[in-house]
Scaffold this motif. Structure first.
Motif, PDB file in Angstrom:
ATOM      1  N   GLY A 125       0.803  -1.202  -0.094  1.00 35.68           N
ATOM      2  CA  GLY A 125      -0.047  -0.177  -0.079  1.00 35.68           C
ATOM      3  C   GLY A 125       0.800   1.219   0.039  1.00 35.68           C
ATOM      4  O   GLY A 125       1.867   1.212   0.775  1.00 35.68           O
ATOM      5  N   ALA A 126       0.482   2.241  -0.862  1.00 38.68           N
ATOM      6  CA  ALA A 126       1.176   3.456  -0.836  1.00 38.68           C
ATOM      7  C   ALA A 126       0.376   4.399  -1.409  1.00 38.68           C
ATOM      8  O   ALA A 126      -0.714   4.308  -2.069  1.00 38.68           O
ATOM      9  N   ASN A 127       0.640   5.820  -0.659  1.00 37.74           N
ATOM     10  CA  ASN A 127      -0.145   7.108  -1.263  1.00 37.74           C
ATOM     11  C   ASN A 127       0.789   8.101  -1.044  1.00 37.74           C
ATOM     12  O   ASN A 127       1.813   8.038  -0.432  1.00 37.74           O
ATOM     13  N   ARG A 128       0.313   9.372  -1.540  1.00 38.15           N
ATOM     14  CA  ARG A 128       1.031  10.560  -1.393  1.00 38.15           C
ATOM     15  C   ARG A 128       0.264  11.548  -0.650  1.00 38.15           C
ATOM     16  O   ARG A 128      -0.764  11.597  -0.862  1.00 38.15           O
ATOM     17  N   THR A 129       1.143  12.187   0.129  1.00 33.98           N
ATOM     18  CA  THR A 129       0.589  13.391   0.884  1.00 33.98           C
ATOM     19  C   THR A 129       0.289  14.658   0.010  1.00 33.98           C
ATOM     20  O   THR A 129       0.652  14.717  -0.887  1.00 33.98           O
ATOM     21  N   ALA A 130      -0.450  15.605   0.820  1.00 28.88           N
ATOM     22  CA  ALA A 130      -0.806  16.502  -0.187  1.00 28.88           C
ATOM     23  C   ALA A 130       0.328  17.459  -0.411  1.00 28.88           C
ATOM     24  O   ALA A 130       0.504  18.206  -1.554  1.00 28.88           O
ATOM     25  N   ASP A 131       1.728  17.570   0.255  1.00 28.36           N
ATOM     26  CA  ASP A 131       2.657  17.932   0.081  1.00 28.36           C
ATOM     27  C   ASP A 131       3.785  17.098  -0.972  1.00 28.36           C
ATOM     28  O   ASP A 131       4.849  17.479  -0.930  1.00 28.36           O
ATOM     29  N   GLY A 132       3.276  16.050  -1.470  1.00 29.31           N
ATOM     30  CA  GLY A 132       4.056  15.233  -2.319  1.00 29.31           C
ATOM     31  C   GLY A 132       4.870  14.132  -1.719  1.00 29.31           C
ATOM     32  O   GLY A 132       5.397  13.248  -2.429  1.00 29.31           O
ATOM     33  N   ALA A 133       4.877  13.937  -0.589  1.00 27.64           N
ATOM     34  CA  ALA A 133       5.627  12.893   0.337  1.00 27.64           C
ATOM     35  C   ALA A 133       4.983  11.595  -0.167  1.00 27.64           C
ATOM     36  O   ALA A 133       3.752  11.630  -0.115  1.00 27.64           O
ATOM     37  N   LEU A 134       6.029  10.333  -0.360  1.00 27.76           N
ATOM     38  CA  LEU A 134       5.379   9.123  -0.568  1.00 27.76           C
ATOM     39  C   LEU A 134       5.220   8.409   0.740  1.00 27.76           C
ATOM     40  O   LEU A 134       6.356   8.582   1.389  1.00 27.76           O
ATOM     41  N   VAL A 135       3.966   7.991   1.016  1.00 28.94           N
ATOM     42  CA  VAL A 135       3.989   7.124   2.177  1.00 28.94           C
ATOM     43  C   VAL A 135       3.812   5.564   1.998  1.00 28.94           C
ATOM     44  O   VAL A 135       2.828   5.204   1.035  1.00 28.94           O
ATOM     45  N   HIS A 136       4.700   5.015   2.504  1.00 24.75           N
ATOM     46  CA  HIS A 136       4.542   3.243   2.336  1.00 24.75           C
ATOM     47  C   HIS A 136       3.563   2.997   3.510  1.00 24.75           C
ATOM     48  O   HIS A 136       3.987   2.670   4.591  1.00 24.75           O
ATOM     49  N   ALA A 137       2.317   2.831   3.099  1.00 24.72           N
ATOM     50  CA  ALA A 137       1.259   2.774   3.901  1.00 24.72           C
ATOM     51  C   ALA A 137       1.311   1.228   4.627  1.00 24.72           C
ATOM     52  O   ALA A 137       0.804   0.988   5.711  1.00 24.72           O
ATOM     53  N   GLY A 138       1.613   0.051   3.813  1.00 23.95           N
ATOM     54  CA  GLY A 138       1.805  -1.125   4.329  1.00 23.95           C
ATOM     55  C   GLY A 138       2.323  -1.862   3.552  1.00 23.95           C
ATOM     56  O   GLY A 138       2.268  -1.825   2.343  1.00 23.95           O
ATOM     57  N   SER A 139       3.103  -3.124   4.016  1.00 25.33           N
ATOM     58  CA  SER A 139       3.581  -4.220   3.196  1.00 25.33           C
ATOM     59  C   SER A 139       2.724  -5.364   3.158  1.00 25.33           C
ATOM     60  O   SER A 139       1.843  -5.482   3.780  1.00 25.33           O
ATOM     61  N   GLY A 140       3.119  -5.970   2.096  1.00 23.41           N
ATOM     62  CA  GLY A 140       1.992  -6.967   1.632  1.00 23.41           C
ATOM     63  C   GLY A 140       2.658  -8.024   0.865  1.00 23.41           C
ATOM     64  O   GLY A 140       3.900  -8.055   0.791  1.00 23.41           O
ATOM     65  N   LEU A 141       1.821  -8.770  -0.083  1.00 26.36           N
ATOM     66  CA  LEU A 141       2.352  -9.720  -0.959  1.00 26.36           C
ATOM     67  C   LEU A 141       2.232  -9.361  -2.409  1.00 26.36           C
ATOM     68  O   LEU A 141       1.283  -8.829  -2.634  1.00 26.36           O
ATOM     69  N   THR A 142       3.237  -9.481  -3.017  1.00 24.76           N
ATOM     70  CA  THR A 142       3.168  -9.521  -4.552  1.00 24.76           C
ATOM     71  C   THR A 142       3.230 -10.479  -5.527  1.00 24.76           C
ATOM     72  O   THR A 142       4.008 -11.258  -5.198  1.00 24.76           O
ATOM     73  N   ARG A 143       2.265 -10.664  -5.976  1.00 25.38           N
ATOM     74  CA  ARG A 143       2.101 -11.895  -6.929  1.00 25.38           C
ATOM     75  C   ARG A 143       2.490 -11.365  -8.347  1.00 25.38           C
ATOM     76  O   ARG A 143       1.623 -10.642  -8.777  1.00 25.38           O
ATOM     77  N   LEU A 144       3.235 -12.205  -8.854  1.00 22.13           N
ATOM     78  CA  LEU A 144       3.638 -11.779 -10.343  1.00 22.13           C
ATOM     79  C   LEU A 144       3.640 -12.932 -11.134  1.00 22.13           C
ATOM     80  O   LEU A 144       4.194 -14.250 -10.852  1.00 22.13           O
ATOM     81  N   GLY A 145       3.243 -12.794 -12.556  1.00 28.11           N
ATOM     82  CA  GLY A 145       3.058 -13.950 -13.416  1.00 28.11           C
ATOM     83  C   GLY A 145       3.003 -13.351 -14.844  1.00 28.11           C
ATOM     84  O   GLY A 145       2.603 -12.317 -15.135  1.00 28.11           O
ATOM     85  N   PRO A 146       3.274 -14.296 -15.847  1.00 31.29           N
ATOM     86  CA  PRO A 146       3.231 -13.783 -17.381  1.00 31.29           C
ATOM     87  C   PRO A 146       1.817 -13.822 -17.718  1.00 31.29           C
ATOM     88  O   PRO A 146       0.760 -14.579 -17.463  1.00 31.29           O
ATOM     89  N   LEU A 147       1.449 -12.787 -18.583  1.00 26.82           N
ATOM     90  CA  LEU A 147       0.275 -12.563 -19.275  1.00 26.82           C
ATOM     91  C   LEU A 147       0.359 -13.450 -20.850  1.00 26.82           C
ATOM     92  O   LEU A 147      -0.865 -13.873 -21.334  1.00 26.82           O
TER      93      LEU A 147
END
Ligand SMILES: NC(=O)c1ccc[n+]([C@@H]2O[C@H](COP(=O)([O-])OP(=O)(O)OC[C@H]3O[C@@H](n4cnc5c(N)ncnc54)[C@H](OP(=O)(O)O)[C@@H]3O)[C@@H](O)[C@H]2O)c1
Length: 299
Positions: A125-147
């Motif tokens: 999870g990630a979001n940006r604050t009003a002044d442009g800072a990047l917030v890493h809101a939470g870690s999780g699982l990333t699933r990756l595969g071919p299309l």
């Protein structure tokens, strides 16, 4: 930067999730950013306990990156990729799509199937604050595969790079199952939070949500089973309730979009279920109501 002046990774759509990947990958790779009108340089503060200033100023001069990570919203994906590829002298070696929901991946594949294509479904999870800072809101699982078949050759290398950058990454032989699994949860939370204008946890116990959740999950189960992605209504409902509980204080991305006056991704979530239902001859009245109501809210 390699001697050939080709960035290892190019981020097309340097918003919240794209910048998170850019910042993490930069420890070991050259990274270029591509905004709406071409390469962008920007400074941002990365907040995760500590604050790090990062600036991206690489100018690719018409060179495609080795691997393009497309991190736009679903409705911008084809246009963004088209715009970037037209400016590049050669296509990237591989393209990885980060969009939630289903539908945008097929549109990209229809157009760019000659390039190795992969997709990601992530609970980072990630979001940006009003002044442009990047917030890493939470870690999780990333699933990756071919299309597509040629994407399969890149999965291991890209997955290893993501792992080395700190993302817990799992390779999938059928990434579309992962995309559907996440869609089924988003379909039961996001639109309701928009219509009730509330954080995820406030859905639980609300009569508007409670009355509609069981018939919604029945529709989701019938459509996903008929599409080849097995799930029962009971399991889907239990997962939706668990996520709503665990993320009780969160404002869903769809509600954030509505509050900021931006378009939503409803079309690739409940809208995608409605389209799949039409193709399969399955009625999906609750999904249709949610998709129409959110669309009306943002029109
Ligand atoms: N954020 C998360 O935590 C998260 C987690 C999992 C999955 N996702 C998925 O990841 C995708 C991106 O989400 P996000 O939250 O990162 O969105 P976002 O912050 O809105 O970022 C999207 C970026 O794409 C840019 N863009 C739009 N059109 C473009 C174009 N034609 N060429 C180049 N760039 C373009 C936007 O620029 P402008 O600012 O100029 O519009 C913006 O910087 C979505 O499908 C979302 O569902 C997000």
């Amino acid at each position: 930067m390699s001697a050939s002046n080709i960035a290892d990774y190019g981020i097309i759509g340097p918003g919240s999730i794209g910048l998170l990947w850019a910042v993490k990958l930069r420890a070991a790779h050259s990274v270029a950013l591509w905004g709406r009108s071409g390469p962008v340089g920007l400074s941002l503060e990365f907040m995760q306990g500590e604050t790090i200033s990062e600036s991206f100023t690489f100018e690719p001069r018409g060179q495609a990156p080795g691997t393009a990570l497309v991190t736009t919203k679903a409705y911008d994906t084809v246009r963004a990729l088209d715009g970037a590829i037209k400016r590049w002298r050669q296509p990237p070696r591989a393209i990885v799509l980060f969009q939630n929901g289903v539908g945008s991946q097929d549109e990209v594949q229809q157009r760019f199937d000659h390039i190795p294509l992969l997709a990601v479904s992530t609970t980072e999870g990630a979001n940006r604050t009003a002044d442009g800072a990047l917030v890493h809101a939470g870690s999780g699982l990333t699933r990756l595969g071919p299309l597509n078949a040629s994407g399969a050759a890149w999965a291991e290398k890209i997955g290893a790079d993501f792992c080395a950058a700190g993302f817990d990454t799992r390779l999938e032989t059928d990434i579309r199952i992962a995309l559907w699994e996440k869609l089924l949860i988003n379909a039961g939370i996001n639109a309701f939070t928009v219509l009730l204008d509330c954080p995820n946890g406030a859905l639980l116990g609300h009569s508007f949500f409670e009355d509609r959740l069981p018939p919604l999950c029945y529709e989701l189960a019938v459509v996903s089973q008929a599409s080849g992605y097995p799930a029962t209504a009971e399991i889907i409902e239990a997962r939706i309730r668990t996520v709503a509980e665990k993320t009780a204080g969160n404002i869903s991305s769809m509600l954030q979009d509505v509050r900021s006056g931006r378009p939503t991704e409803i079309d690739v979530i409940n809208g995608a279920v409605v389209r799949a239902g039409i193709a399969l001859g399955i009625a999906t009245p609750v999904n249709r109501m949610l998709a129409d109501a959110v669309a009306a809210r943002t029109r």
